[in-house]
Write a protein that holds these residues in place. Structure first.
Motif, PDB file in Angstrom:
ATOM      1  N   GLU B 154       0.833  -1.209   0.000  1.00 49.99           N
ATOM      2  CA  GLU B 154       0.000   0.000   0.000  1.00 49.99           C
ATOM      3  C   GLU B 154       0.870   1.262   0.000  1.00 49.99           C
ATOM      4  O   GLU B 154       0.607   2.213  -0.744  1.00 49.99           O
ATOM      5  CB  GLU B 154      -0.882  -0.019   1.254  1.00 49.99           C
ATOM      6  CG  GLU B 154      -1.923   1.060   1.293  1.00 49.99           C
ATOM      7  CD  GLU B 154      -2.539   1.172   2.681  1.00 49.99           C
ATOM      8  OE1 GLU B 154      -2.457   2.244   3.270  1.00 49.99           O
ATOM      9  OE2 GLU B 154      -3.090   0.166   3.162  1.00 49.99           O
ATOM     10  N   ASP B 155       1.922   1.243   0.812  1.00 49.79           N
ATOM     11  CA  ASP B 155       2.833   2.398   0.859  1.00 49.79           C
ATOM     12  C   ASP B 155       3.537   2.590  -0.476  1.00 49.79           C
ATOM     13  O   ASP B 155       3.698   3.711  -0.950  1.00 49.79           O
ATOM     14  CB  ASP B 155       3.885   2.210   1.963  1.00 49.79           C
ATOM     15  CG  ASP B 155       3.261   2.322   3.341  1.00 49.79           C
ATOM     16  OD1 ASP B 155       2.310   3.105   3.490  1.00 49.79           O
ATOM     17  OD2 ASP B 155       3.713   1.606   4.245  1.00 49.79           O
ATOM     18  N   LEU B 158       1.236   4.150  -2.981  1.00 48.67           N
ATOM     19  CA  LEU B 158       1.067   5.592  -2.740  1.00 48.67           C
ATOM     20  C   LEU B 158       2.281   6.381  -3.234  1.00 48.67           C
ATOM     21  O   LEU B 158       2.139   7.411  -3.895  1.00 48.67           O
ATOM     22  CB  LEU B 158       0.874   5.852  -1.255  1.00 48.67           C
ATOM     23  CG  LEU B 158      -0.576   5.898  -0.777  1.00 48.67           C
ATOM     24  CD1 LEU B 158      -0.638   5.934   0.726  1.00 48.67           C
ATOM     25  CD2 LEU B 158      -1.308   7.099  -1.351  1.00 48.67           C
ATOM     26  N   LEU B 159       3.461   5.869  -2.911  1.00 53.47           N
ATOM     27  CA  LEU B 159       4.686   6.546  -3.370  1.00 53.47           C
ATOM     28  C   LEU B 159       4.732   6.580  -4.896  1.00 53.47           C
ATOM     29  O   LEU B 159       5.056   7.599  -5.494  1.00 53.47           O
ATOM     30  CB  LEU B 159       5.927   5.792  -2.862  1.00 53.47           C
ATOM     31  CG  LEU B 159       6.330   6.001  -1.416  1.00 53.47           C
ATOM     32  CD1 LEU B 159       7.446   5.036  -1.038  1.00 53.47           C
ATOM     33  CD2 LEU B 159       6.812   7.429  -1.189  1.00 53.47           C
ATOM     34  N   GLN B 160       4.367   5.447  -5.491  1.00 60.72           N
ATOM     35  CA  GLN B 160       4.434   5.373  -6.953  1.00 60.72           C
ATOM     36  C   GLN B 160       3.330   6.175  -7.628  1.00 60.72           C
ATOM     37  O   GLN B 160       3.426   6.464  -8.810  1.00 60.72           O
ATOM     38  CB  GLN B 160       4.386   3.902  -7.405  1.00 60.72           C
ATOM     39  CG  GLN B 160       5.667   3.161  -7.038  1.00 60.72           C
ATOM     40  CD  GLN B 160       5.697   1.733  -7.525  1.00 60.72           C
ATOM     41  OE1 GLN B 160       4.661   1.083  -7.605  1.00 60.72           O
ATOM     42  NE2 GLN B 160       6.876   1.225  -7.825  1.00 60.72           N
ATOM     43  N   SER B 161       2.284   6.520  -6.896  1.00 60.92           N
ATOM     44  CA  SER B 161       1.258   7.369  -7.503  1.00 60.92           C
ATOM     45  C   SER B 161       1.690   8.831  -7.526  1.00 60.92           C
ATOM     46  O   SER B 161       1.106   9.661  -8.200  1.00 60.92           O
ATOM     47  CB  SER B 161      -0.071   7.218  -6.749  1.00 60.92           C
ATOM     48  OG  SER B 161       0.026   7.844  -5.495  1.00 60.92           O
ATOM     49  N   MET B 162       2.752   9.145  -6.763  1.00 64.38           N
ATOM     50  CA  MET B 162       3.253  10.526  -6.687  1.00 64.38           C
ATOM     51  C   MET B 162       4.506  10.733  -7.532  1.00 64.38           C
ATOM     52  O   MET B 162       4.741  11.800  -8.066  1.00 64.38           O
ATOM     53  CB  MET B 162       3.647  10.880  -5.248  1.00 64.38           C
ATOM     54  CG  MET B 162       2.557  10.727  -4.254  1.00 64.38           C
ATOM     55  SD  MET B 162       1.408  12.095  -4.406  1.00 64.38           S
ATOM     56  CE  MET B 162       0.009  11.407  -3.568  1.00 64.38           C
ATOM     57  N   GLU B 163       5.351   9.720  -7.559  1.00 60.34           N
ATOM     58  CA  GLU B 163       6.651   9.864  -8.221  1.00 60.34           C
ATOM     59  C   GLU B 163       6.951   8.630  -9.055  1.00 60.34           C
ATOM     60  O   GLU B 163       6.469   7.538  -8.743  1.00 60.34           O
ATOM     61  CB  GLU B 163       7.766  10.017  -7.173  1.00 60.34           C
ATOM     62  CG  GLU B 163       7.903  11.397  -6.560  1.00 60.34           C
ATOM     63  CD  GLU B 163       8.370  12.458  -7.534  1.00 60.34           C
ATOM     64  OE1 GLU B 163       9.096  12.133  -8.486  1.00 60.34           O
ATOM     65  OE2 GLU B 163       8.005  13.632  -7.342  1.00 60.34           O
ATOM     66  N   ASP B 164       7.770   8.832 -10.062  1.00 60.71           N
ATOM     67  CA  ASP B 164       8.214   7.737 -10.912  1.00 60.71           C
ATOM     68  C   ASP B 164       9.329   6.994 -10.175  1.00 60.71           C
ATOM     69  O   ASP B 164      10.495   7.355 -10.286  1.00 60.71           O
ATOM     70  CB  ASP B 164       8.712   8.352 -12.231  1.00 60.71           C
ATOM     71  CG  ASP B 164       9.466   7.367 -13.082  1.00 60.71           C
ATOM     72  OD1 ASP B 164       9.161   6.165 -12.997  1.00 60.71           O
ATOM     73  OD2 ASP B 164      10.347   7.802 -13.848  1.00 60.71           O
ATOM     74  N   LEU B 165       8.939   6.005  -9.380  1.00 60.95           N
ATOM     75  CA  LEU B 165       9.920   5.273  -8.567  1.00 60.95           C
ATOM     76  C   LEU B 165       9.790   3.775  -8.812  1.00 60.95           C
ATOM     77  O   LEU B 165       8.702   3.222  -8.655  1.00 60.95           O
ATOM     78  CB  LEU B 165       9.678   5.533  -7.069  1.00 60.95           C
ATOM     79  CG  LEU B 165       9.781   6.960  -6.554  1.00 60.95           C
ATOM     80  CD1 LEU B 165       9.250   7.050  -5.132  1.00 60.95           C
ATOM     81  CD2 LEU B 165      11.219   7.449  -6.599  1.00 60.95           C
ATOM     82  N   THR B 166      10.906   3.135  -9.166  1.00 56.28           N
ATOM     83  CA  THR B 166      10.860   1.668  -9.263  1.00 56.28           C
ATOM     84  C   THR B 166      11.102   1.109  -7.864  1.00 56.28           C
ATOM     85  O   THR B 166      11.556   1.833  -6.956  1.00 56.28           O
ATOM     86  CB  THR B 166      11.953   1.134 -10.207  1.00 56.28           C
ATOM     87  OG1 THR B 166      13.224   1.539  -9.698  1.00 56.28           O
ATOM     88  CG2 THR B 166      11.772   1.649 -11.624  1.00 56.28           C
ATOM     89  N   ARG B 173      16.883   4.021  -1.694  1.00 58.24           N
ATOM     90  CA  ARG B 173      16.763   5.274  -0.933  1.00 58.24           C
ATOM     91  C   ARG B 173      16.437   5.009   0.536  1.00 58.24           C
ATOM     92  O   ARG B 173      16.792   5.794   1.405  1.00 58.24           O
ATOM     93  CB  ARG B 173      15.687   6.162  -1.560  1.00 58.24           C
ATOM     94  CG  ARG B 173      16.160   6.736  -2.881  1.00 58.24           C
ATOM     95  CD  ARG B 173      15.176   7.705  -3.457  1.00 58.24           C
ATOM     96  NE  ARG B 173      15.574   8.118  -4.790  1.00 58.24           N
ATOM     97  CZ  ARG B 173      14.834   8.867  -5.578  1.00 58.24           C
ATOM     98  NH1 ARG B 173      13.648   9.299  -5.167  1.00 58.24           N
ATOM     99  NH2 ARG B 173      15.254   9.209  -6.778  1.00 58.24           N
ATOM    100  N   GLY B 242       7.974  -2.554 -13.232  1.00 53.63           N
ATOM    101  CA  GLY B 242       8.675  -1.507 -12.468  1.00 53.63           C
ATOM    102  C   GLY B 242       9.510  -2.056 -11.330  1.00 53.63           C
ATOM    103  O   GLY B 242       9.657  -1.407 -10.307  1.00 53.63           O
TER     104      GLY B 242
END
Lengths: 466, 265
Positions: B154-155, B158-166, B173, B242
């Motif tokens: 779930e986290d 949420l992160l991936q809905s804000m930023e392009d993060l694999t 990070r 991703g």
């Protein structure tokens, strides 16, 4: 694949690898389209930055999905982040008749999507396209978004001007505009939201105006709304009624609506009088608007939400643990630090002073209405946002952006958890406060629940208010 | 979200090479296919896995292979070695995947298809067949990712809905380690040869390498193959696209060759 939603205006899909007739069908599936519909964005793009191979079948399948969304939501659709070879391939596949937009970078897509950096002042945008019609179209769209297009007439001219790239807010090249979303562009300047109108205004203004965005602005405390009508030829009764209704609806938030630059000679006097009766102010130009005493008295700092019927309700307080848990869980995840609760009270907002603080708030509405405000030292913002931005940055703009996203994540998490107990909320755009005084003014006279925490050596305030 | 301690605990839980498999690999090192088959027969799960894989359409043997010496003989030394590592990876995989929408069958298909395509590439490049094992090990990254992120889906969403993060970027990070490092640690635990390990680590596309060197060229091709495999419909559906970050620039100079070998037009 779920899209990344940028500033609640642009949805971006980031496929990786190979996009052919097989794989492309899994890129934008029915649930993904549903996610786009729920996001109320104006632009949907597919980023090609990590696509190494694509063919016409793949693009056509993606286009079918995007076109459905375009028809339903009147969106701008297209691709971004491509290289020259990929750009040329799009035209080759569609015999130069490309039925979508192409933006060389995501930043350019955001520019045409009406996303501007906070506090951004007017800027020049360098525009170049070899086709004169495209060039003019791009220049017009740039102008519609509140920027000054500087149009290069030849490639040599463009290359010469681009040497001074820093002089421009953006450089638009290797981009192509297909059917564009016909929404009224908006941007914020300080505490003021500016909308850009054009042409003859009739009943269609209600379709072009993003009501949700406007309501969100009201809910997060914006009070000044300026409609730039310098390029409006005239308006009819339907448009006049629209502005009148908008002004009435904004009154409960203490909002002021002004129309700037409208040609009074071409506008029926009766309309102007009716709008003035509804509380709308008229100004000859932008400078007069910002110099006006009433406007200045409202634009000094944060805008207090005057909506009197908003009070801290039992239902909202009952959900406090959901918001607090979502906040702490998110911050612990982002910082790797553990939070310690120091105290909780129903009180007026009370922040300590003396440190470089940053704040951000986000409003929510639906089964319960309210606003979450977070205040923390700049150093904690840096730590909390390192996961999003990849490194600890000291750039205020980058930090403010990342803080907005952090608050968005917290609100999104709260929304999901509230849904489990059948409480549905929608969330607004976040609003950042770089000056604590602005936030104090915004929350002046409001009683909310303040929870004080510490993350290691850093204090942190969570404030839930009506 | 995920601590270095949790990752350390997980790595500890990855089993070392079992004695039977070590002896099987040693026999293969000595070119003793019959001896290797004899050792492999002692591991019933391995035998079951080998039968399933070699009799799949991807291998295309004319008749069904049921006898272990027969399987080893048909595979040859390096393909047998490749399958033993693939088996180790498969045995690490969960029965029920928690983060990715995968199951045992889909994961096996992913492994087998990638191994077969990798074999085509290694042969076309005229590279030593000892490099065949490299592709089998990359799948370990998926298993590790699933174990690490299953509880935080779930986290991540949420992160991936804000930023392009694999997932790889998020992991790096948060914890300072990435999947390349984790796969490398597992490969060392399994005593993978340094040459193969080098190709595996480079294939994540994060480090520049000498383009004239064979391991570098193979790593570039393997990087492309990984993303070709992750772009297939079943893997897109499973949310695996991703998993790590694709670096087109890393493999740019071998792209044409890759397309030529796998006939991708």
């Amino acid at each position: 694949m779920r899209p990344v939603i940028k500033k609640q205006k642009v949805a971006v899909f980031y496929p990786q690898g190979f996009l052919d007739g097989n794989s492309a069908s899994e890129l934008i599936t029915v649930p993904d389209m549903q996610a786009v519909r729920a996001s109320n964005v104006t632009v949907v793009v597919v980023s090609m930055k990590r696509v190494v191979f694509f063919n016409k079948n793949g693009i056509q399948i993606i286009l079918d999905a995007l076109s459905k969304l375009q028809k339903e939501m009147k969106l701008t659709i297209g691709f971004c982040d491509y290289n020259k070879q990929q750009y040329e391939a799009f035209f080759k596949y569609f015999n130069k008749d490309v039925p979508f937009s192409l933006f060389m970078t995501l930043d350019i897509a955001m520019l045409f999507g009406g996303v501007h950096k906070e506090e951004e002042k007017d800027g020049n945008v360098l525009v170049w396209h070899e086709d004169p019609t495209q060039r003019s179209m791009q220049a017009i769209e740039v102008y519609d978004r509140g920027f000054t297009p500087v149009v290069a007439q030849t490639e040599e001219d463009f290359l010469a001007r681009r040497k001074d790239e820093k002089l421009f807010y953006a450089v638009v090249e290797m981009s192509y505009l297909g059917l564009m979303a016909n929404r009224i562009a908006a941007k914020t300047r300080g505490n003021c939201v500016i909308y850009y109108l054009k042409g003859f205004l009739d009943g269609s203004v209600t379709e072009q105006f993003d009501v949700l965005y406007h309501q969100n602005c009201l809910k997060v405390g914006f009070q000044l709304f300026m409609f730039d009508a310098t390029r409006v030829s005239s308006l009819n009764i339907h448009a006049a009624n629209f502005f009148s209704r908008l002004s009435t609806a904004g009154a409960e938030y203490g909002a002021l609506i002004a129309i700037v630059g409208l040609d009074m000679e071409k506008t029926p006097k009766a309309f102007v009088e009716e709008l003035e009766d509804a509380g709308i102010m008229f100004f000859e130009n932008e400078a007069d608007f910002f110099a006006d005493e009433t406007v200045q008295s409202m634009s000094g700092g944060g805008a207090a939400v005057k909506k009197e019927k908003n009070k801290l309700t039992k239902a909202m307080v009952a959900k406090l643990p959901v918001f607090v848990d979502a906040t702490l869980d998110t911050l612990e995840m982002m910082t790797g630090m553990e939070a310690v609760k120091e105290g909780m009270n129903v009180q007026a907002f009370d922040a300590w002073g003396g440190e470089a603080l940053m704040g951000s708030s986000i409003a929510f509405y639906g089964d319960i209405d309210g606003r979450i405000t977070l205040v923390m030292p700049r150093e904690l913002v840096k730590k909390a946002c390192a996961l999003l931005i990849g490194e600890e940055s000291d750039d205020t703009e980058i930090l403010a952006d990342a803080l907005s996203e952090l608050v968005n994540i917290i609100a999104g998490k709260s929304k999901t958890h509230l849904q489990e107990s059948r409480t549905n909320i929608n969330i607004t755009l976040p609003r950042n406060y770089l000056e604590l005084e602005d936030l104090r003014q915004t929350l002046e006279g409001i009683q909310g629940v303040q929870v004080d925490f510490s993350f290691g050596d850093y204090p942190f305030i969570f404030y839930l208010s009506p | 979200m995920i601590t270095a301690e949790q990752i350390g605990m997980y790595l500890k839980s990855v089993p070392p090479l079992p004695e039977t498999l070590r002896k099987t690999l040693e026999a293969l090192d000595q070119g003793d296919l019959a001896g290797a088959a004899k050792e492999a027969e002692k591991d019933r799960a391995l035998v079951f896995y080998l039968k399933g894989v070699v009799n799949s359409a991807a291998f295309g043997f004319k008749s069904e292979l049921n006898d272990v010496p027969q399987i080893f003989s048909a595979l040859g030394i390096q393909r047998a070695r490749q399958l033993i590592y693939a088996y180790m990876v498969a045995s690490m995989a969960p029965e029920a995947w928690g983060y990715f929408d995968l199951d045992t069958e889909h994961f096996r298909d992913f492994q087998v298809t990638m191994m077969r395509q990798w074999e085509t590439i290694v042969k076309a490049e005229g590279a030593p067949e000892s490099f065949l094992a490299a592709s089998a090990l990359l799948g370990a990254g998926l298993v590790v990712a699933d174990a690490i992120f299953a509880e935080r889906a779930e986290d991540v969403a949420l992160l991936q809905s804000m930023e392009d993060l694999t997932l790889d970027t998020i992991l790096e990070r948060i914890s300072g380690v990435d999947f390349a490092k984790l796969v490398g640690m597992i490969a060392k635990k399994w005593e993978v040869s340094p040459e193969v390990l080098e190709v595996v680590l480079l294939a994540f596309g994060k480090k520049a390498c000498d383009k004239e060197a064979t391991p570098c060229r193979l790593a570039k091709l393997l990087h492309l193959l990984l993303f070709y495999a992750l772009s297939r419909p079943a893997m897109m559906r499973a949310g695996v696209n991703g998993f790590v970050t694709f670096n087109p620039a890393f493999s740019e100079d071998v792209m044409a060759r890759f397309q030529e070998i796998l006939e991708i037009a």
